[in-house]
Scaffold this motif. Structure first.
Motif, PDB file in Angstrom:
ATOM      1  N   ILE A 142      -2.403  13.713  -3.634  1.00 19.89           N
ATOM      2  CA  ILE A 142      -0.983  13.476  -3.391  1.00 19.89           C
ATOM      3  C   ILE A 142      -0.729  11.992  -3.183  1.00 19.89           C
ATOM      4  O   ILE A 142      -1.422  11.327  -2.412  1.00 19.89           O
ATOM      5  N   ASP A 143       0.274  11.484  -3.890  1.00 23.29           N
ATOM      6  CA  ASP A 143       0.678  10.095  -3.680  1.00 23.29           C
ATOM      7  C   ASP A 143       1.191   9.924  -2.259  1.00 23.29           C
ATOM      8  O   ASP A 143       1.954  10.755  -1.753  1.00 23.29           O
ATOM      9  N   GLY A 144       0.755   8.856  -1.625  1.00 22.74           N
ATOM     10  CA  GLY A 144       1.178   8.594  -0.257  1.00 22.74           C
ATOM     11  C   GLY A 144       0.336   9.293   0.786  1.00 22.74           C
ATOM     12  O   GLY A 144       0.552   9.121   1.983  1.00 22.74           O
ATOM     13  N   VAL A 145      -0.634  10.092   0.339  1.00 23.98           N
ATOM     14  CA  VAL A 145      -1.550  10.765   1.263  1.00 23.98           C
ATOM     15  C   VAL A 145      -2.971  10.234   1.052  1.00 23.98           C
ATOM     16  O   VAL A 145      -3.579   9.680   1.952  1.00 23.98           O
ATOM     17  N   ASN A 146      -3.488  10.441  -0.166  1.00 24.63           N
ATOM     18  CA  ASN A 146      -4.822   9.916  -0.467  1.00 24.63           C
ATOM     19  C   ASN A 146      -4.832   9.013  -1.691  1.00 24.63           C
ATOM     20  O   ASN A 146      -5.861   8.447  -2.031  1.00 24.63           O
ATOM     21  N   ARG A 147      -3.687   8.887  -2.354  1.00 19.83           N
ATOM     22  CA  ARG A 147      -3.570   7.983  -3.495  1.00 19.83           C
ATOM     23  C   ARG A 147      -2.391   7.048  -3.283  1.00 19.83           C
ATOM     24  O   ARG A 147      -1.280   7.499  -2.982  1.00 19.83           O
ATOM     25  N   PHE A 148      -2.655   5.744  -3.450  1.00 16.10           N
ATOM     26  CA  PHE A 148      -1.625   4.726  -3.243  1.00 16.10           C
ATOM     27  C   PHE A 148      -1.644   3.752  -4.413  1.00 16.10           C
ATOM     28  O   PHE A 148      -2.706   3.260  -4.802  1.00 16.10           O
ATOM     29  N   ASP A 149      -0.457   3.515  -4.979  1.00 10.60           N
ATOM     30  CA  ASP A 149      -0.337   2.609  -6.123  1.00 10.60           C
ATOM     31  C   ASP A 149      -1.328   2.966  -7.223  1.00 10.60           C
ATOM     32  O   ASP A 149      -1.936   2.099  -7.864  1.00 10.60           O
ATOM     33  N   GLY A 150      -1.496   4.272  -7.422  1.00  8.54           N
ATOM     34  CA  GLY A 150      -2.351   4.750  -8.499  1.00  8.54           C
ATOM     35  C   GLY A 150      -3.829   4.736  -8.213  1.00  8.54           C
ATOM     36  O   GLY A 150      -4.639   5.090  -9.075  1.00  8.54           O
ATOM     37  N   LYS A 151      -4.236   4.360  -6.993  1.00  4.61           N
ATOM     38  CA  LYS A 151      -5.647   4.298  -6.644  1.00  4.61           C
ATOM     39  C   LYS A 151      -5.988   5.353  -5.590  1.00  4.61           C
ATOM     40  O   LYS A 151      -5.238   5.553  -4.639  1.00  4.61           O
ATOM     41  N   LEU A 152      -7.140   5.978  -5.769  1.00  2.83           N
ATOM     42  CA  LEU A 152      -7.579   7.056  -4.881  1.00  2.83           C
ATOM     43  C   LEU A 152      -8.502   6.506  -3.800  1.00  2.83           C
ATOM     44  O   LEU A 152      -9.427   5.740  -4.087  1.00  2.83           O
TER      45      LEU A 152
END
Length: 464
Positions: A142-152
């Motif tokens: 989930i973006d904003g949970v474990n992925r930020f700006d496309g990076k995990l």
């Protein structure tokens, strides 16, 4: 001199944290078999690598000691050392990174992952992900949970459900047929229990109000999410903070306070003393996490008949779902680690099916990864059946982590509960201060907020 001062400050923080958790900040060499079963770090001729892992969890530390011990035995070129910091964890991490003494691996939670990413503490793990691991976790990224700006940066393991914890024996004595489904019923039931139990020292309701924000985050949060609102005061549709629904819940809690239905002295009560009182049969209801069954099996053994049920809602209707918290992340690798490959080897080992399955079956958390949840046996812990994930449980979009000037919402609302006043003014003040802080954080690039006018809490994906 500067370096000496940092070292002294770090020592003070860590000693304080370790003392607060009962001396369990033990470093240790442990760790199970690696995913590949081979020695980590390359060839057997390489020098031994020491990895440091920091966590703020106490409830699973004995199990993790076993896992780390096995890992170290199977990987002679790697030694993992675990440090438990139950208090001031985020502050200790900040100090460690500022002094170039950061650990190699960190326990991540939804409340700190974004902050750590923004501060540059975490290394992306995309390059390490195999096809098998992508398939295993893809539905939960989930973006904003474990992925930020496309990076995990991390992967899920288990989560915690939140429930109303109730004393069935006090319910029976008070003539209450079922756990309350609305806040009105909860207030009425708390009064009934207090009326029949007060002489014996039993009261209808309690929360750990020594830490108001902590108390509300384990109670109001779930009431709101089942009522269709994000549980930390954030409006997902508008992308702004709006504590109006929050204030409605606080009004009912204040009514219980004014009627004397809340355990006397709750304003100085921490969570463990509250649990001790519940185990002794002195509390009719409170709200908390799915860690409670393990607590009453090991930490505060009790003979009372008790259970867990979905939290009541504002109106009695379940418009939303109960939020599964701390479910998106588990382990992360430090950006400054000089041994990222070895750190990933340990991380990959920890995310193995056998370990994740056992973690669930031992009751340390409720599995949210589909293939683990499907095959894992339910924990054989009394009371756990009331906390298992069902049709009204789901992950929720993340609320931005904001620190306003002045009192936080927990302290502001608890002050109102104690002293009264104009609730609308309290809500308006919180909205102003939190949105001002949100605007500043957005301008700095510390948080990213995207309003979602189409958000429908009744259609959140259930994790089953």
């Amino acid at each position: 001199m500067r370096k000496k001062m940092f070292g002294l400050l770090l020592s003070v923080v860590m000693i304080s944290a370790l003392t607060a958790c009962g001396g369990n900040g033990d470093k240790q060499s442990t760790g199970g078999t690696s995913a590949s079963g081979s020695s980590a770090g390359g060839t057997g001729s390489e020098e031994k690598v020491t990895l440091t892992y920091w966590t703020d969890d106490r409830h699973d530390q004995e199990y993790l000691k076993e896992l780390i011990s096995k890992f170290n035995e199977a990987n002679p070129n790697i030694e993992v050392e675990m440090t438990v910091l139950s208090e001031n964890f985020n502050q200790s991490v900040d100090i460690a990174f500022s002094g170039n003494q950061a650990p190699d691996l960190l326990r991540l939670k939804s409340a700190n992952t974004e902050t750590f990413v923004k501060k540059g503490y975490l290394a992306p793990i995309d390059e390490y992900m195999t096809d098998e691991m992508n398939n295993k976790f893809s539905s939960l990224i989930i973006d904003g949970v474990n992925r930020f700006d496309g990076k995990l940066y991390s992967l899920p393991n288990t989560g915690n459900t939140l429930r109303l914890v109730y004393n069935q024996e006090l319910f029976d004595k008070a003539g209450i047929d079922h756990p309350p489904v609305s806040l009105k019923e909860m207030v009425e039931d708390a009064k009934k229990i207090t009326d029949i139990g007060k002489k014996g020292g039993a009261y209808g309701f309690a929360l750990n109000f020594k830490n108001p924000k902590g108390a509300f985050d384990r109670s109001v949060r779930e009431i709101l999410s089942l009522s269709g609102y994000q549980g930390l005061g954030f409006d997902i549709k508008t992308g702004r903070f709006d504590f109006t629904p929050y204030g409605q819940v606080i009004d009912y809690l204040k009514q219980m306070w004014d009627e004397g239905s809340i355990l006397p002295g709750a304003e100085t009560l921490d969570i463990d003393p509250l649990r001790a009182q519940f185990a002794a049969g002195k509390i009719g209801m409170y709200l908390s996490f799915s860690t409670e069954p393990g607590v009453y099996q090991d930490q505060f053994p009790t003979n009372i008949k008790w259970g867990g049920a979905l939290a009541p809602t504002i109106t009695g209707e379940r418009v939303g779902t109960s939020e599964i918290v701390s479910a998106g992340t588990w382990l992360g690798i430090s950006e400054t680690s000089k041994h990222k490959d070895a750190a990933w080897k340990f991380m990959q080992y920890m995310y193995g099916d056998d370990i994740m399955t056992t973690y669930h079956e031992k009751g340390f958390g409720i599995a949210v990864v589909p293939r683990i949840a499907e095959k894992a046996k339910q924990p054989e812990i009394p009371g756990m059946e009331g906390f298992l994930v069902g049709e009204y449980d789901s992950m929720w979009p993340v609320s931005p982590s904001i620190t306003p000037e002045g009192a936080n919402y927990g302290d502001a609302f608890f002050k109102y509960m104690l002293n009264g006043g104009d609730l609308r003014q309290v809500v308006q003040d919180l909205n102003t201060r939190y949105n001002t802080a949100l605007d500043k954080a957005t301008e700095k690039g510390d948080v990213t907020v995207k309003p979602d006018p189409s958000f429908d809490p009744s259609k959140l994906k259930q994790v089953q």
